[in-house]
Design an enzyme around this catalytic site. Structure first.
Site, short mmCIF file in Angstrom:
data_model
loop_
_atom_site.label_atom_id
_atom_site.label_comp_id
_atom_site.label_asym_id
_atom_site.label_seq_id
_atom_site.Cartn_x
_atom_site.Cartn_y
_atom_site.Cartn_z
N CYS A 12 0.01 38.96 17.97
CA CYS A 12 -0.23 39.41 19.35
C CYS A 12 -0.92 40.78 19.33
O CYS A 12 -0.47 41.71 18.67
CB CYS A 12 1.10 39.51 20.10
SG CYS A 12 0.93 40.17 21.75
N PHE A 13 -2.02 40.88 20.05
CA PHE A 13 -2.81 42.10 19.98
C PHE A 13 -2.22 43.28 20.73
O PHE A 13 -2.59 44.41 20.49
CB PHE A 13 -4.26 41.88 20.37
CG PHE A 13 -4.56 41.17 21.67
CD1 PHE A 13 -3.68 41.11 22.74
CD2 PHE A 13 -5.78 40.54 21.83
CE1 PHE A 13 -3.99 40.47 23.92
CE2 PHE A 13 -6.12 39.88 23.01
CZ PHE A 13 -5.22 39.86 24.06
#
Length: 165
Positions: A12-13
């Site tokens: 997840c960025f």
């Protein structure tokens, strides 16, 4: 000042961006979608397995922080033996990757990768390849954990505050 850019996919960025924003020498970060087959995907398309990786573009000052140091930190935040998964997030968009912008970065990346591989019996599954494309994510994803401090993140909250910055 000479700036350099590296793209890191670490699940997840949101957390990856928040993590790297804390370090001196990191001049700018932006979350987006990288190395996928179509142009300018939406978040919904990426979540439906468009083939893009959730990625953070990191602009850094190599006179303050080295690429090797950035990669040392990166490996603190990912399970490099996990396939298309980090924490509770699963899918191709959560794959791990180091996407370089200059061929001159590759020897440093390969050296740090080899050092990390020595820590594991299993083969590392972090992609290492040139950046093919990068499309900025929607505005609401940028600096998401700053706007939503209670948001989900696979990265330990302790690691998000290593420097006090």
């Amino acid at each position: 000042m000479s700036e350099k850019t590296i793209y890191l996919a670490g699940g997840c960025f949101w957390g990856t961006q928040k993590f790297f924003d804390q370090f001196a020498g990191v001049l700018e970060t932006q979350v987006g979608y990288a190395n996928g087959p179509t142009e300018n995907p939406s978040y919904q398309e990426v979540c439906r397995s468009s083939g893009h990786a959730e990625t953070v573009r990191i602009v850094y000052d190599p006179e303050v922080v080295s690429l090797t140091q950035l990669l040392d930190w990166y490996f603190l935040t990912v399970d490099p033996t996990s396939y298309h998964r980090q924490g509770g997030d699963m899918g191709i968009q959560y794959r791990t990757g180091i996407y370089y912008t200059e061929q001159e970065q590759l020897p440093e990346i390969e050296a740090r990768y080899a050092l990390e591989q020595q820590k594991y019996k299993a083969k590392l599954l972090v992609e290492v390849q040139p950046i093919e494309n990068f499309y900025p994510a929607e505005d609401y994803h940028q600096k998401y954990l700053d706007k939503n401090p209670g948001g989900y993140c696979h990265i330990s909250r302790d690691l998000l505050h290593l420097t006090g910055k």
